[in-house]
Design an enzyme around this catalytic site. Structure first.
Site, PDB file in Angstrom:
ATOM      1  N   SER A 289       0.812  -1.215   0.000  1.00  0.00           N
ATOM      2  CA  SER A 289       0.000   0.000   0.000  1.00  0.00           C
ATOM      3  C   SER A 289       0.846   1.266   0.000  1.00  0.00           C
ATOM      4  CB  SER A 289      -0.960  -0.009   1.189  1.00  0.00           C
ATOM      5  OG  SER A 289      -0.259  -0.193   2.401  1.00  0.00           O
ATOM      6  N   TRP A 290       1.881   1.339   0.832  1.00  0.00           N
ATOM      7  CA  TRP A 290       2.685   2.560   0.904  1.00  0.00           C
ATOM      8  C   TRP A 290       3.583   2.689  -0.318  1.00  0.00           C
ATOM      9  CZ3 TRP A 290       3.161   7.189   1.167  1.00  0.00           C
ATOM     10  CH2 TRP A 290       4.229   7.941   1.676  1.00  0.00           C
ATOM     11  N   ARG A 310       6.741  -9.120  -6.708  1.00  0.00           N
ATOM     12  CA  ARG A 310       6.976 -10.570  -6.805  1.00  0.00           C
ATOM     13  C   ARG A 310       5.838 -11.289  -7.515  1.00  0.00           C
ATOM     14  NH1 ARG A 310       6.279 -13.101  -2.726  1.00  0.00           N
ATOM     15  NH2 ARG A 310       5.404 -11.492  -1.363  1.00  0.00           N
ATOM     16  N   ARG A 311       4.611 -10.834  -7.266  1.00  0.00           N
ATOM     17  CA  ARG A 311       3.448 -11.595  -7.724  1.00  0.00           C
ATOM     18  C   ARG A 311       2.935 -11.081  -9.063  1.00  0.00           C
ATOM     19  NH1 ARG A 311      -1.150 -11.584  -4.057  1.00  0.00           N
ATOM     20  NH2 ARG A 311      -0.451  -9.638  -3.083  1.00  0.00           N
ATOM     21  N   GLY A 413       6.913  10.293   7.801  1.00  0.00           N
ATOM     22  CA  GLY A 413       6.021  11.330   8.315  1.00  0.00           C
ATOM     23  C   GLY A 413       4.633  10.761   8.497  1.00  0.00           C
ATOM     24  N   ALA A 417      -1.188   5.479   3.905  1.00  0.00           N
ATOM     25  CA  ALA A 417      -1.150   5.211   2.466  1.00  0.00           C
ATOM     26  C   ALA A 417      -2.485   5.468   1.774  1.00  0.00           C
ATOM     27  CB  ALA A 417      -0.698   3.776   2.226  1.00  0.00           C
ATOM     28  N   LYS A 468       7.495   4.456  16.394  1.00  0.00           N
ATOM     29  CA  LYS A 468       6.078   4.852  16.478  1.00  0.00           C
ATOM     30  C   LYS A 468       5.155   3.670  16.208  1.00  0.00           C
ATOM     31  CE  LYS A 468       5.269   4.951  11.828  1.00  0.00           C
ATOM     32  NZ  LYS A 468       4.126   4.530  11.014  1.00  0.00           N
ATOM     33  N   ASP A 521       4.026  11.798  12.813  1.00  0.00           N
ATOM     34  CA  ASP A 521       3.800  10.403  12.438  1.00  0.00           C
ATOM     35  C   ASP A 521       3.238   9.611  13.612  1.00  0.00           C
ATOM     36  OD1 ASP A 521       3.763   8.157  10.884  1.00  0.00           O
ATOM     37  OD2 ASP A 521       5.928   7.873  10.825  1.00  0.00           O
ATOM     38  N   GLU A 558       4.511  -3.538  11.013  1.00  0.00           N
ATOM     39  CA  GLU A 558       5.950  -3.527  11.255  1.00  0.00           C
ATOM     40  C   GLU A 558       6.307  -3.575  12.738  1.00  0.00           C
ATOM     41  OE1 GLU A 558       8.367  -3.915   9.323  1.00  0.00           O
ATOM     42  OE2 GLU A 558       7.964  -3.136   7.324  1.00  0.00           O
TER      43      GLU A 558
END
Length: 610
Positions: A289-290, A310-311, A413, A417, A468, A521, A558
């Site tokens: 997404s990002w 990859r896909r 920041g 997305a 964050k 952020d 993440e």
């Protein structure tokens, strides 16, 4: 506003007019045409050709005689000249910081002036024409950007005669005999069919081509000649795009510059028809997404983007104009293509963007790191710390791919997305130890809805982005447990304190933590329902296990993978991070979220800033 409905003219402007206009009346003869095409009120762009350094005075004389005081966009260097700069600022003229991260400031000032009902003068060529016969050159997209952003009229203006008094790049005027200044304003350029289209490079080039064609048609009428079929492009002829090209041609410095990557990129921009973006091509490695949203930011700013994925299914979707797996229902701008071949994606690009999950970066670079162009800026969108090594992503890039620190850029920041993909206004930090590289990436990442700010604090910017995510997991757990805003605000604030302590221990700039990469952020990630880390934490707080949440969300959070490595990094540097410690206990040790709240609240009392 004046009684006629037009904006009032600043005193400094009227002062200059009072001195210059009588001189021009004495020294020149005038052939003014097309005044009926000038609007009677309301903001508009007026776009003249550029023949001589005398042009602003002659063109300004024409406009002033016909009831308008134009506010020019002019190169910033002139504003630094003593006295002249003070007059220009007092007259509310607009400085252009070319090829820097501040280049977009002129755009915003011009848009504001249009909304105030002013006439904004923009030279689309960006410099004196390099055409040997002084015909208009290939234009840059500034005038088109302003017009499309405001939907205001664009009046094409041709002038002929100033060069007879002051030839290009000469200093001695030839005042006698008196010369005739021919200025002709044409009817507004029709851009209506482009107003509601996305701000893509193709749209901007089309609008710019129409503007330049209209200017050229006016000049053909004045000169009684036919212009060349193809407009002159200085980049195809190996000339610098600004400055005194004749002096540059005579220097060894220019001849050496022809062998540099920067020169070759300029020629490639010309060959591919790019009308003035700072960067021609970028590769984005990662189709999440990002990564996809940032590819759209680049494409909307005029950069051609090739994505690697990859896909096959996702690559096919992107080539069809969307990424339904990660950004469903959002149409991607023109200028984005995708491939499963990393070498094809990276071939000859100026910017490489890395947007893969942080814990897979080392493995991925081991596969395709060798295809990264040796002179390209390498941008990290990843927000994590590597497990086992506790290295930041920039350190992994330098180690595995052999990229020099001065070419590694971190973008971070409050950048959710989905909001950015919908072109909602946002800002971000572009950090690099080399300010020129940071400014180059910022300029490429600057469509009207995305405002980049540069700094040199790579460590602080990167650390803010990683930590964050862990704090957002904690806030999400509090939400899932049914806690209120007091609880969440307390976690956010103390989480910022932990981030700052760790950053200072690593040598970061404390101001970074108070900016977009830090508190900005942190707020967005901790409070928005679009935040994957916050959502993951909410599910944990409601009693779901880590594996259950991963199965439900199907996207990378993440903070789940990085909380342990960030805790190890803090311990290595002797920094206390109790919130991060408790999040790691939930994620990796199976501790219940309700238990960690109690553990945090029962800690020994201490000074808030100690």
């Amino acid at each position: 506003m004046t009684a006629s409905g037009k904006p009032s003219v600043p005193f400094a402007y009227r002062f200059v007019v009072a001195i210059v206009r009588p001189l021009l009346m004495v020294l020149t003869k005038r052939d003014w045409r097309g005044a009926e095409n000038l609007p009677h009120s309301g903001g508009f762009v007026v776009a003249p050709n550029h023949l001589s350094h005398l042009d602003p005075l002659v063109f300004g004389h024409f406009m002033y005689d016909n009831g308008w005081a134009p506010f020019f966009l002019g190169k910033e260097e002139v504003f630094r000249v003593p006295v002249v700069g003070a007059i220009l600022r007092g007259a509310q003229q607009i400085p252009v910081y070319r090829n820097t991260g501040k280049a977009a400031d002129a755009f915003r000032a011009a848009v504001a002036a249009i909304h105030e009902g002013k006439c904004v003068g923009v030279y689309p060529e960006g410099t004196l024409t390099r055409d040997p016969d002084l015909w208009p050159m290939v234009g840059k997209t500034g005038a088109a950007r302003i017009a499309l952003a405001t939907k205001c009229p664009v009046i094409p203006v041709a002038q002929w005669g100033p060069q007879a008094i002051l030839a290009p790049y000469t200093k001695r005027p030839k005042l006698f005999p008196r010369k005739t200044m021919h200025v002709s304003a044409g009817p507004p350029v029709d851009l209506a069919d482009l107003y509601d289209q996305p701000f893509t490079g193709a749209v901007l080039r089309e609008a710019t081509d129409r503007i330049m064609a209209a200017i050229t048609a006016q000049l053909e009428e004045i000169r009684g000649e036919q212009a060349p079929a193809e407009r002159y492009d200085s980049r195809k002829h190996g000339l610098p795009e600004t400055g005194n090209f004749r002096r540059a041609q005579q220097t060894g410095k220019f001849r050496r510059a022809q062998q540099t990557g920067k020169f070759r990129r300029a020629q490639r921009r010309a060959d591919h028809g790019d009308e003035g973006g700072a960067v021609t091509t970028a590769a984005v490695f990662g189709t999440g997404s990002w990564g996809t949203a940032y590819a759209a930011v680049l494409a909307d700013g005029g950069t051609t983007v090739r994505m690697w994925g990859r896909r096959d299914a996702v690559v096919s979707q992107i080539n069809a104009g969307s990424n339904e797996d990660y950004l469903p229902g959002i149409q991607l701008p023109e200028g984005i293509s995708a491939t499963t071949d990393p070498a094809e994606a990276a071939d000859g690009v100026d910017i490489v963007v890395l947007a893969v999950p942080s814990q897979t970066l080392r493995e991925n670079l081991g596969v395709w790191g060798s295809v990264l162009p040796p002179g390209a800026a390498v941008v990290s969108l990843m927000k994590g710390v590597e497990l086992g090594t506790t290295k930041r992503m920039s350190e992994v890039i330098a180690e595995v791919a052999g990229v020099e620190d001065r070419r590694i850029v971190v973008v971070s920041g409050p950048n959710l997305a989905k909001e950015i993909a919908k072109r909602q206004p946002a800002a971000s930090v572009v950090a690099c130890i080399d300010e020129d590289v940071a400014e180059m990436v910022a300029q490429a990442s600057n469509p009207p809805y995305f405002r980049p700010y540069t700094n040199t604090d790579v460590v602080g910017t990167e650390l803010c982005g990683a930590v964050k995510n862990v704090i957002a997991l904690a806030v999400g757990m509090a939400e899932g447990l049914g806690m209120g805003d007091n609880s969440k605000a307390s976690i956010i604030t103390r989480g910022l304190a932990e981030t700052t302590r760790l950053g200072l221990a690593l040598g970061a700039d404390p101001m970074t933590f108070a900016g977009l990469a830090g508190v900005g952020d942190l707020i967005a990630t901790c409070m928005s329902p679009l935040s994957r880390n916050r959502t993951f934490g909410v599910n944990l707080g409601k009693g779901m296990g880590v594996d259950e949440v991963i199965a439900v969300t199907r996207q990378t959070a993440e903070g789940v993978k990085s909380c342990e490595s960030i805790l190890q990094l803090a311990e290595k540097h002797g920094v206390r991070v109790p919130i991060i410690e408790q999040v790691a206990a939930v994620v990796h040790d199976g501790r219940a979220p309700a238990e960690v709240v109690g553990a945090l609240m029962l800690r020994a009392l201490k000074n808030e800033t100690g």
